[in-house]
Design an enzyme around this catalytic site. Structure first.
Site, mmCIF file in Angstrom:
data_model
loop_
_atom_site.group_PDB
_atom_site.id
_atom_site.type_symbol
_atom_site.label_atom_id
_atom_site.label_comp_id
_atom_site.label_asym_id
_atom_site.label_seq_id
_atom_site.Cartn_x
_atom_site.Cartn_y
_atom_site.Cartn_z
ATOM 1 N N THR A 172 7.636 7.132 -5.132
ATOM 2 C CA THR A 172 6.279 7.008 -4.566
ATOM 3 C C THR A 172 5.884 8.208 -3.715
ATOM 4 O O THR A 172 4.700 8.454 -3.522
ATOM 5 C CB THR A 172 6.130 5.715 -3.729
ATOM 6 O OG1 THR A 172 6.969 5.801 -2.569
ATOM 7 C CG2 THR A 172 6.499 4.489 -4.520
ATOM 8 N N VAL B 171 0.005 6.939 -2.328
ATOM 9 C CA VAL B 171 -0.342 5.549 -2.674
ATOM 10 C C VAL B 171 0.928 4.793 -3.075
ATOM 11 O O VAL B 171 1.054 4.292 -4.191
ATOM 12 C CB VAL B 171 -1.432 5.487 -3.771
ATOM 13 C CG1 VAL B 171 -2.762 5.906 -3.205
ATOM 14 C CG2 VAL B 171 -1.094 6.346 -4.983
ATOM 15 N N HIS B 172 1.859 4.700 -2.099
ATOM 16 C CA HIS B 172 3.161 4.073 -2.376
ATOM 17 C C HIS B 172 3.011 2.720 -3.087
ATOM 18 O O HIS B 172 3.616 2.470 -4.125
ATOM 19 C CB HIS B 172 3.915 3.832 -1.066
ATOM 20 C CG HIS B 172 4.149 5.053 -0.248
ATOM 21 N ND1 HIS B 172 5.072 6.012 -0.583
ATOM 22 C CD2 HIS B 172 3.579 5.477 0.906
ATOM 23 C CE1 HIS B 172 5.077 6.970 0.331
ATOM 24 N NE2 HIS B 172 4.178 6.672 1.247
ATOM 25 N N ASP B 173 2.191 1.835 -2.489
ATOM 26 C CA ASP B 173 2.131 0.453 -2.975
ATOM 27 C C ASP B 173 1.543 0.344 -4.381
ATOM 28 O O ASP B 173 1.835 -0.610 -5.111
ATOM 29 C CB ASP B 173 1.312 -0.409 -2.007
ATOM 30 C CG ASP B 173 2.026 -0.634 -0.687
ATOM 31 O OD1 ASP B 173 3.253 -0.402 -0.635
ATOM 32 O OD2 ASP B 173 1.363 -1.034 0.276
#
Ligand SMILES: [Ca+2]
Length: 340
Positions: free
Chosen positions: A203, A254-256
């Site tokens: 991520t 935008v890890h999630d």
């Protein structure tokens, strides 16, 4: 060949602590729902980026903004025990945008507790629902403690969390979601042998650039969610620069959203089969996700993503966002300089 429309619908519980990148994930999930690719069984909120009460309020306001009044919303339990991430996401977790959003449509006082809602859904629909966990794992662990074995009733459990070869983002070794509640993470990682884990290793490469963001939202000037999203992105771009997360690039991570991408585009990722342990006590390494590098027989509990096709990830994200926004509000074409 199977067309997307003929794929069976995947039903999802989104466990979330919005949170800027949580909101990108929620927008993407809603876009996939609009396309008929996903059903949303529930959104369960959890304290993390900001308090449990604030993440509940944020999720409610966002669902209202997106016109979704039907999805059940769970409330997280307890008070924040660790350091939150309001320095990145703003005091309200949404870049101070909460005042501009429609009011919450769910009541904190009467909402069902998130762990209880998770148990209810999994017991009613065994082996049919995917849990997508993009916050600390407190709710999932509490559900498992209340009903041992219940997480095995999920079809899949997809987790954004952890850091392996890559360093951490909250301490040198730990990723925020795991660090925030490592005891809960330990419970969840012991609950199944087939967790899907999207760690910082993949991520940290998902930089949503300010230029790309603006080119999307500028095409839909009359669509309120696009305007809100752009303001949020501008805020997160500023704090990401301040906290040196993007190597000086204008944008934010935008890890999630990686967990949402996995639902419909698993082929974007390469995985390793691993036995993952959680460090719960280390003085310097608390919250670290650990695997054994030795060539010894192991009992794996997770599929851990180790690579992602970044270009294709954003191709999919932008295509789904455009399709969703265009359905809600037709785009305004760029002005023609040759038109009289
Ligand atoms: Ca999150």
């Amino acid at each position: 060949m199977v067309s997307p429309s003929s794929l069976p619908l995947r039903s999802v519980i989104l466990d979330t602590d919005p949170g800027g990148d949580d909101i990108v994930a929620l927008f993407w999930l809603m876009a996939l729902k609009q396309r008929g690719l996903i059903q949303i069984a529930a959104v369960t909120t959890v304290g993390g980026n900001v308090s449990a009460a604030q993440t509940f309020r944020n999720a409610s306001q966002m669902l209202s903004l997106l016109g979704d009044t039907q999805t059940p919303l769970g409330r997280g339990l307890g008070e924040i025990s660790g350091e939150d991430a309001s320095h990145i996401h703003g005091a309200d977790g949404m870049g101070h945008l909460s005042q501009q959003l429609p009011p919450p449509i769910h009541s904190w006082n009467t909402a069902i507790a998130s762990p209880r809602l998770i148990i209810q859904i999994l017991e009613q629909h065994p082996q049919q629902v995917t849990i997508v966990a993009i916050g600390p794992l407190t709710n999932l662990a509490q559900a498992e403690q209340m009903k041992p074995g219940v997480l095995r009733q999920a079809k899949d459990v997809v987790i954004m969390g952890g850091a392996f070869e890559q360093g951490g983002n909250i301490t040198s070794h730990a990723e925020f979601n795991i660090y925030f509640d490592p005891i809960a993470a330990q419970t969840v990682f012991a609950s199944r042998s087939d967790l899907v884990v999207l760690p910082l290793d993949v991520t940290h490469r998902l930089l949503l650039s300010q230029t790309q963001g603006r080119s999307l939202t500028a095409a839909y000037p009359h669509y309120e969610p696009a305007r809100v999203l752009q303001q949020l992105w501008d805020f997160l771009t500023t704090t990401a620069l301040q906290y040196r997360e993007t190597q000086g690039e204008l944008g934010f991570l935008v890890h999630d959203a990686a967990a949402i991408a996995y639902l419909c585009y698993p082929h974007l990722f390469t995985f390793q089969r691993r036995q993952v342990q959680i460090e719960t006590r280390g003085e310097w390494s608390r919250g670290q996700t650990v695997w054994d590098h030795r060539l010894l027989p192991q009992q794996p509990n997770a599929w851990v993503a180790c690579d992602v096709d970044v270009a294709q990830f954003f191709t999919c994200l932008w295509a789904d966002f455009h399709a969703s926004f265009a359905q809600a509000a037709p785009p305004v074409p760029p002005s023609d300089p040759y038109r009289p």
